[in-house]
Design a protein around this motif. Sequence first.
Motif, PDB file in Angstrom:
ATOM      1  N   ALA A  15       0.736  -1.196   0.043  1.00  9.47           N
ATOM      2  CA  ALA A  15       0.184  -0.157   0.069  1.00  9.47           C
ATOM      3  C   ALA A  15       0.807   1.307   0.060  1.00  9.47           C
ATOM      4  N   SER A  16       2.148   1.229   0.453  1.00 11.55           N
ATOM      5  CA  SER A  16       2.983   2.292   0.508  1.00 11.55           C
ATOM      6  C   SER A  16       3.306   3.180  -0.929  1.00 11.55           C
ATOM      7  N   PRO A  17       3.090   4.260  -0.888  1.00 14.72           N
ATOM      8  CA  PRO A  17       3.625   5.027  -2.141  1.00 14.72           C
ATOM      9  C   PRO A  17       5.095   5.243  -2.207  1.00 14.72           C
ATOM     10  N   PHE A  18       5.851   5.139  -1.232  1.00 18.90           N
ATOM     11  CA  PHE A  18       7.136   5.242  -1.099  1.00 18.90           C
ATOM     12  C   PHE A  18       7.796   3.944  -1.410  1.00 18.90           C
ATOM     13  N   VAL A  19       7.323   2.748  -1.189  1.00 20.27           N
ATOM     14  CA  VAL A  19       7.741   1.660  -1.756  1.00 20.27           C
ATOM     15  C   VAL A  19       7.628   1.401  -3.112  1.00 20.27           C
ATOM     16  N   PHE A  20       6.520   2.044  -3.736  1.00 19.85           N
ATOM     17  CA  PHE A  20       6.329   1.948  -5.186  1.00 19.85           C
ATOM     18  C   PHE A  20       7.357   2.472  -5.660  1.00 19.85           C
ATOM     19  N   ARG A  21       7.792   3.665  -5.171  1.00 23.39           N
ATOM     20  CA  ARG A  21       8.939   4.761  -5.876  1.00 23.39           C
ATOM     21  C   ARG A  21      10.008   3.645  -6.073  1.00 23.39           C
ATOM     22  N   PHE A 109       3.026  15.998  -0.636  1.00 21.14           N
ATOM     23  CA  PHE A 109       2.654  14.778  -0.017  1.00 21.14           C
ATOM     24  C   PHE A 109       2.157  15.000   1.478  1.00 21.14           C
ATOM     25  N   ILE A 110       2.974  15.864   2.293  1.00 23.67           N
ATOM     26  CA  ILE A 110       2.432  16.042   3.541  1.00 23.67           C
ATOM     27  C   ILE A 110       1.010  16.644   3.805  1.00 23.67           C
ATOM     28  N   ALA A 111       0.969  17.819   2.870  1.00 21.72           N
ATOM     29  CA  ALA A 111      -0.514  18.782   3.021  1.00 21.72           C
ATOM     30  C   ALA A 111      -1.594  17.617   2.549  1.00 21.72           C
ATOM     31  N   SER A 112      -1.379  17.019   1.479  1.00 17.90           N
ATOM     32  CA  SER A 112      -2.524  16.267   1.003  1.00 17.90           C
ATOM     33  C   SER A 112      -2.889  15.023   1.821  1.00 17.90           C
ATOM     34  N   SER A 160       4.791  10.172  -7.932  1.00 19.88           N
ATOM     35  CA  SER A 160       3.670   8.831  -8.394  1.00 19.88           C
ATOM     36  C   SER A 160       2.321   8.861  -7.141  1.00 19.88           C
ATOM     37  N   PHE A 161       2.653   9.496  -5.868  1.00 25.75           N
ATOM     38  CA  PHE A 161       1.881   9.659  -5.038  1.00 25.75           C
ATOM     39  C   PHE A 161       0.539  10.647  -5.464  1.00 25.75           C
ATOM     40  N   ILE A 162       0.695  11.631  -6.249  1.00 23.55           N
ATOM     41  CA  ILE A 162      -0.049  12.494  -6.646  1.00 23.55           C
ATOM     42  C   ILE A 162      -0.709  11.781  -7.918  1.00 23.55           C
ATOM     43  N   ALA A 163      -0.467  10.973  -8.562  1.00 26.39           N
ATOM     44  CA  ALA A 163      -1.322  10.203  -9.492  1.00 26.39           C
ATOM     45  C   ALA A 163      -2.057   9.322  -9.270  1.00 26.39           C
ATOM     46  N   TYR A 164      -1.623   8.690  -8.226  1.00 31.30           N
ATOM     47  CA  TYR A 164      -2.605   7.267  -7.881  1.00 31.30           C
ATOM     48  C   TYR A 164      -3.225   7.216  -6.608  1.00 31.30           C
ATOM     49  N   TRP A 165      -2.454   7.837  -5.487  1.00 32.58           N
ATOM     50  CA  TRP A 165      -2.903   7.654  -4.248  1.00 32.58           C
ATOM     51  C   TRP A 165      -3.619   8.892  -3.956  1.00 32.58           C
ATOM     52  N   SER A 166      -3.167  10.020  -4.383  1.00 30.25           N
ATOM     53  CA  SER A 166      -3.798  11.248  -3.869  1.00 30.25           C
ATOM     54  C   SER A 166      -5.336  11.491  -4.288  1.00 30.25           C
ATOM     55  N   PRO A 167      -5.724  10.925  -5.613  1.00 26.97           N
ATOM     56  CA  PRO A 167      -7.338  10.793  -5.805  1.00 26.97           C
ATOM     57  C   PRO A 167      -8.038  10.067  -5.053  1.00 26.97           C
ATOM     58  N   LEU A 168      -7.167   8.902  -4.693  1.00 29.35           N
ATOM     59  CA  LEU A 168      -8.060   7.866  -3.984  1.00 29.35           C
ATOM     60  C   LEU A 168      -8.142   8.310  -2.745  1.00 29.35           C
ATOM     61  N   ILE A 169      -7.381   8.893  -1.996  1.00 26.74           N
ATOM     62  CA  ILE A 169      -7.632   9.429  -0.399  1.00 26.74           C
ATOM     63  C   ILE A 169      -8.556  10.499  -0.300  1.00 26.74           C
ATOM     64  N   GLN A 170      -8.522  11.280  -1.593  1.00 25.06           N
ATOM     65  CA  GLN A 170      -9.632  12.389  -1.575  1.00 25.06           C
ATOM     66  C   GLN A 170     -10.973  12.055  -1.865  1.00 25.06           C
ATOM     67  N   GLU A 171     -11.152  10.863  -2.576  1.00 28.97           N
ATOM     68  CA  GLU A 171     -12.129  10.426  -2.834  1.00 28.97           C
ATOM     69  C   GLU A 171     -12.905  10.001  -1.608  1.00 28.97           C
ATOM     70  N   ILE A 202       2.840  -2.448 -11.964  1.00 29.55           N
ATOM     71  CA  ILE A 202       3.285  -2.738 -10.589  1.00 29.55           C
ATOM     72  C   ILE A 202       2.370  -1.846  -9.604  1.00 29.55           C
ATOM     73  N   LEU A 203       1.447  -1.098 -10.223  1.00 28.65           N
ATOM     74  CA  LEU A 203       0.716  -0.170  -9.349  1.00 28.65           C
ATOM     75  C   LEU A 203      -0.399  -1.204  -8.411  1.00 28.65           C
ATOM     76  N   PRO A 204      -0.405  -1.090  -7.184  1.00 27.58           N
ATOM     77  CA  PRO A 204      -1.268  -2.058  -6.489  1.00 27.58           C
ATOM     78  C   PRO A 204      -2.730  -1.871  -6.973  1.00 27.58           C
ATOM     79  N   PRO A 205      -3.155  -2.957  -6.753  1.00 22.50           N
ATOM     80  CA  PRO A 205      -4.714  -2.971  -6.873  1.00 22.50           C
ATOM     81  C   PRO A 205      -5.516  -2.013  -6.300  1.00 22.50           C
ATOM     82  N   ARG A 206      -6.546  -1.160  -6.915  1.00 25.24           N
ATOM     83  CA  ARG A 206      -7.157  -0.067  -6.330  1.00 25.24           C
ATOM     84  C   ARG A 206      -8.158  -0.456  -5.071  1.00 25.24           C
TER      85      ARG A 206
END
Length: 224
Positions: A15-21, A109-112, A160-171, A202-206
């Motif tokens: 689940a980690s965006p940092f690991v994904f990097r 990242f921190i603010a999001s 990469s966090f902005i592209a995948y994780w950010s929209p998801l947590i905002q939803e 390699i993106l984790p399943p949504r």
Amino acid sequence: MAANQEDVKLLGAVASPFVFRVQLALKLKGVEYTFVAQDLKNKSEELLKYNPIHKKVPVLVHNEKPINESLVIVEYIDEAWKGYPILPTHPYNRALARFWAKFIDDKVFIASWKSVFTADEEEREKNAKEAVEALQVLENEIKGKFFGGEEPGFVDIAASFIAYWSPLIQEIAGLQLFTSEQFPKLYKWSQEFLNHPIAKEILPPRDPLFALFKARYESLHASK
């Protein structure tokens, strides 16, 4: 001594965006590695051995030598293995890439993250405003298909966090911070990034990711 591709392991959590990097950097370079999944609620002896200071993922272990912190690891991968260039070759452009990657971590990242995973409503609103301001700065910085040119580079990996994780947590939180209307260039970049063959692979399943962060969000707000 050439980098040994046969003795590379990555301690991480899906689940980690940092690991994904780190996963993305390894894949772009064509480095074979073993992924060792970690339970961060019950930290393994291996994780504590290789990262005794921060006790967190990702940790890259290359020939039994551990490297910590995602952006440090990505730079290491770029230097240790030939092939796909992650950082620019010119010193000035390398410095710029490092600057923008740090900006993404410190400002975006921190603010999001805090705009969603903070119990105090006033604090959430403050962070949401800061996230939008930081995204606007990045919007003005995109010059081509990717931050790194025609192919993803160091800044794209950081973002990469902005592209995948950010929209998801905002939803999950019902926020509209990162939209195609407000940030057309950044949104277009995000679609290019998400559709890049290696990133896509390699993106984790949504769905499991959404469920994980939704549970975290609900737990936080239930405890108020």
